[in-house]
Design an enzyme around this catalytic site. Structure first.
Site, PDB file in Angstrom:
ATOM      1  N   HIS A 123      28.023  47.899  36.780  1.00 54.94           N
ATOM      2  CA  HIS A 123      28.726  46.836  36.042  1.00 54.94           C
ATOM      3  C   HIS A 123      28.897  45.634  36.981  1.00 54.94           C
ATOM      4  O   HIS A 123      29.281  45.776  38.149  1.00 54.94           O
ATOM      5  CB  HIS A 123      30.071  47.357  35.557  1.00 54.94           C
ATOM      6  N   CYS A 140      34.594  47.837  30.258  1.00 52.12           N
ATOM      7  CA  CYS A 140      33.369  47.565  31.035  1.00 52.12           C
ATOM      8  C   CYS A 140      32.524  48.821  31.257  1.00 52.12           C
ATOM      9  O   CYS A 140      31.384  48.731  31.713  1.00 52.12           O
ATOM     10  CB  CYS A 140      33.715  46.923  32.367  1.00 52.12           C
ATOM     11  N   ASN A 170      30.912  37.968  34.618  1.00 47.67           N
ATOM     12  CA  ASN A 170      31.284  39.344  34.266  1.00 47.67           C
ATOM     13  C   ASN A 170      31.392  39.421  32.744  1.00 47.67           C
ATOM     14  O   ASN A 170      32.307  38.858  32.163  1.00 47.67           O
ATOM     15  CB  ASN A 170      32.613  39.687  34.949  1.00 47.67           C
TER      16      ASN A 170
HETATM   17  O1  UT7 Z   1      35.332  43.957  35.012  1.00 49.01           O
HETATM   18  C1  UT7 Z   1      36.497  44.724  35.017  1.00 49.01           C
HETATM   19  C2  UT7 Z   1      36.794  45.223  36.368  1.00 49.01           C
HETATM   20  N1  UT7 Z   1      37.343  44.137  37.156  1.00 49.01           N
HETATM   21  C3  UT7 Z   1      37.087  44.056  38.443  1.00 49.01           C
HETATM   22  O2  UT7 Z   1      36.400  44.883  38.983  1.00 49.01           O
HETATM   23  C4  UT7 Z   1      37.772  42.951  39.221  1.00 49.01           C
HETATM   24  C5  UT7 Z   1      38.057  43.395  40.632  1.00 49.01           C
HETATM   25  N2  UT7 Z   1      38.748  42.377  41.407  1.00 49.01           N
HETATM   26  C6  UT7 Z   1      38.137  41.270  41.855  1.00 49.01           C
HETATM   27  O3  UT7 Z   1      36.984  41.037  41.587  1.00 49.01           O
HETATM   28  C7  UT7 Z   1      38.906  40.350  42.764  1.00 49.01           C
HETATM   29  O4  UT7 Z   1      40.142  40.944  43.126  1.00 49.01           O
HETATM   30  C8  UT7 Z   1      39.190  38.949  42.152  1.00 49.01           C
HETATM   31  C9  UT7 Z   1      37.897  38.177  42.059  1.00 49.01           C
HETATM   32  C10 UT7 Z   1      39.845  39.095  40.798  1.00 49.01           C
HETATM   33  C11 UT7 Z   1      40.141  38.137  43.090  1.00 49.01           C
HETATM   34  O5  UT7 Z   1      39.584  38.049  44.374  1.00 49.01           O
HETATM   35  P1  UT7 Z   1      40.464  38.463  45.641  1.00 49.01           P
HETATM   36  O6  UT7 Z   1      39.619  38.250  46.836  1.00 49.01           O
HETATM   37  O7  UT7 Z   1      40.991  39.852  45.415  1.00 49.01           O
HETATM   38  O8  UT7 Z   1      41.611  37.391  45.621  1.00 49.01           O
HETATM   39  P2  UT7 Z   1      43.199  37.605  45.516  1.00 49.01           P
HETATM   40  O9  UT7 Z   1      43.601  37.940  44.130  1.00 49.01           O
HETATM   41  O10 UT7 Z   1      43.676  38.483  46.626  1.00 49.01           O
HETATM   42  O11 UT7 Z   1      43.710  36.142  45.844  1.00 49.01           O
HETATM   43  C12 UT7 Z   1      43.541  35.566  47.157  1.00 49.01           C
HETATM   44  C13 UT7 Z   1      44.031  34.129  47.107  1.00 49.01           C
HETATM   45  C14 UT7 Z   1      45.413  33.974  46.458  1.00 49.01           C
HETATM   46  O12 UT7 Z   1      46.082  32.936  47.119  1.00 49.01           O
HETATM   47  P3  UT7 Z   1      47.190  33.225  48.265  1.00 49.01           P
HETATM   48  O13 UT7 Z   1      48.250  34.041  47.580  1.00 49.01           O
HETATM   49  O14 UT7 Z   1      46.460  34.005  49.319  1.00 49.01           O
HETATM   50  O15 UT7 Z   1      47.603  31.872  48.681  1.00 49.01           O
HETATM   51  C15 UT7 Z   1      45.091  33.547  45.059  1.00 49.01           C
HETATM   52  O16 UT7 Z   1      46.148  32.807  44.478  1.00 49.01           O
HETATM   53  O17 UT7 Z   1      43.138  33.353  46.294  1.00 49.01           O
HETATM   54  C16 UT7 Z   1      43.878  32.682  45.272  1.00 49.01           C
HETATM   55  N3  UT7 Z   1      43.020  32.535  44.100  1.00 49.01           N
HETATM   56  C17 UT7 Z   1      42.145  31.543  43.960  1.00 49.01           C
HETATM   57  N4  UT7 Z   1      41.836  30.503  44.750  1.00 49.01           N
HETATM   58  C18 UT7 Z   1      40.889  29.661  44.325  1.00 49.01           C
HETATM   59  C19 UT7 Z   1      42.950  33.352  43.015  1.00 49.01           C
HETATM   60  N5  UT7 Z   1      42.020  32.878  42.160  1.00 49.01           N
HETATM   61  C20 UT7 Z   1      41.525  31.754  42.734  1.00 49.01           C
HETATM   62  C21 UT7 Z   1      40.542  30.847  42.341  1.00 49.01           C
HETATM   63  N6  UT7 Z   1      40.251  29.813  43.158  1.00 49.01           N
HETATM   64  N7  UT7 Z   1      39.874  30.965  41.170  1.00 49.01           N
END
Ligand code: UT7
Length: 332
Positions: free
Chosen positions: A254, A126, A288
């Protein structure tokens, strides 16, 4: 110096590079959050609140990465007021080519009708577009190239596990391009110094393990890294360009996650960036798109009248590697 006492000659260089034109290309097919909720356990509200995406573009199987790259590149050349014969170097930043060889750049050049250019790909995930802009500027400054076509192009949909809700809702397809040419005078320089680097210790946090695998990422780890590390890199790019945060008209990071974009913009404002600095939010309808996200955002903002000629634009890319790069540019 040779043994015969001769010294090698270098080609006279330009004082720097400037941007001559922009272009972009996206597939027609729009995929909404509700579409994805039919396949994986997710919902529109979660995706909007946690990532900021409302819809994204996904290419059909017959549309290749090089097709999108060539389309974006052709538009950038036309926008620059040039023709294919004026371009002598093609650089494609990508991390999603289906095969390692041949590279994308030579194919893209052939599709556009550019004859015998220097053509190479660059993989900094990225951060790739900003790495590419830095390479292009230095090639022009050193006299190795005159007009360079820099393209960020990705077909991330080929590398997604469509049953993994933590990744398939984020990534998308597209291409964006810029044409860079020589600045004749110091006043004309439109691409500032490159700030770049990497942290290979974190290589596993965004990965594709093998050719048959899909993208996996440790989202929280990348999120924390991006929200703490990216603002200092952006501020360093401003400082190296001899500017202050208040000089920045537009901030185009990005498009990884809208919450990251907003967090970094807040830190820049705390450091002196203006409240009226425009901040790219192209992720909302493009998703993204990795190395394509920055030039796609710029081209869309230009079309919407949100970037105009002479605007000072701060770019910063970051992602797998981990790798990062940024620079200040002036829009044509
Ligand atoms: O482009 C390359 C660089 N990449 C980035 O910069 C990505 C950086 N990271 C992010 O953007 C975020 O961490 C994500 C968008 C990937 C995830 O968001 P988050 O707020 O960090 O969520 P999380 O991974 O902490 O998950 C929170 C909860 C989890 O459930 P529990 O364990 O709390 O019950 C996940 O299982 O959300 C759940 N979850 C979802 N729920 C509904 C994960 N994906 C989804 C989804 N829909 N699509």
């Amino acid at each position: 110096m040779t043994r015969a006492g001769k010294s090698l000659r270098l080609i006279p260089a330009a004082p720097g590079a400037r941007i001559l034109g922009w272009g972009s290309s996206q597939p027609d097919h729009i995929v909404t959050n509700d579409d994805l909720a039919k396949r994986v356990d997710t919902n529109d509200q979660w995706i909007r609140e946690r990532v900021g995406i409302v819809s994204r573009r996904i290419a059909d199987k017959d549309t290749l990465l090089v097709d999108m790259a060539a389309d974006a590149g052709s538009k950038a050349i036309a926008d620059a007021g040039l023709g294919p014969a004026d371009v002598d170097t093609v650089l494609v930043a990508t991390c999603t080519m289906p095969n390692p060889i041949p590279n994308a750049a030579a194919q893209v050049a052939h599709k556009i009708g550019i004859s015998a250019p220097g053509a190479f790909d660059l993989n900094a995930a990225c951060a790739g577009f900003c790495y590419g802009m830095g390479m292009a500027s230095d090639l022009i400054r050193a006299g190795s190239s005159r007009n360079v076509l820099v393209i960020g192009a990705e077909k991330l949909s080929d590398w997604l596990d469509w049953d993994d809700r933590s990744t398939c809702i984020i990534f998308a397809d597209g291409a964006g391009a810029a044409v860079l040419g020589p600045a004749e005078t110091a006043e004309e320089i439109g691409v500032g110094p490159l700030v770049w680097g990497s942290d290979g210790e974190m290589h596993e946090v965004i990965r594709i393990e093998q050719a048959s695998s899909s993208i996996r990422q440790e989202g929280q780890t990348v999120f924390r890294w991006a929200t703490t590390q990216i603002a200092p890199i952006a501020l360093r790019a401003i400082e190296l360009a001899g500017l202050t945060p208040a000089d920045i008209d537009v901030f185009v990071p990005h498009q990884a996650n809208l919450r990251i974009v907003e967090a970094v913009a807040r830190r820049l404002r705390k450091a002196g960036a203006r409240e009226d600095m425009r901040v790219a939010q192209d992720i909302v309808h493009s998703g993204n798109t990795s190395s394509a996200s920055i030039p796609l955002a710029i081209d869309h903002m230009r079309a919407a009248g949100e970037i105009s000629r002479g605007d000072v634009v701060l770019l910063v890319g970051f992602g797998a590697g981990l790798s990062y790069a940024g620079q200040v540019v002036v829009c044509p």
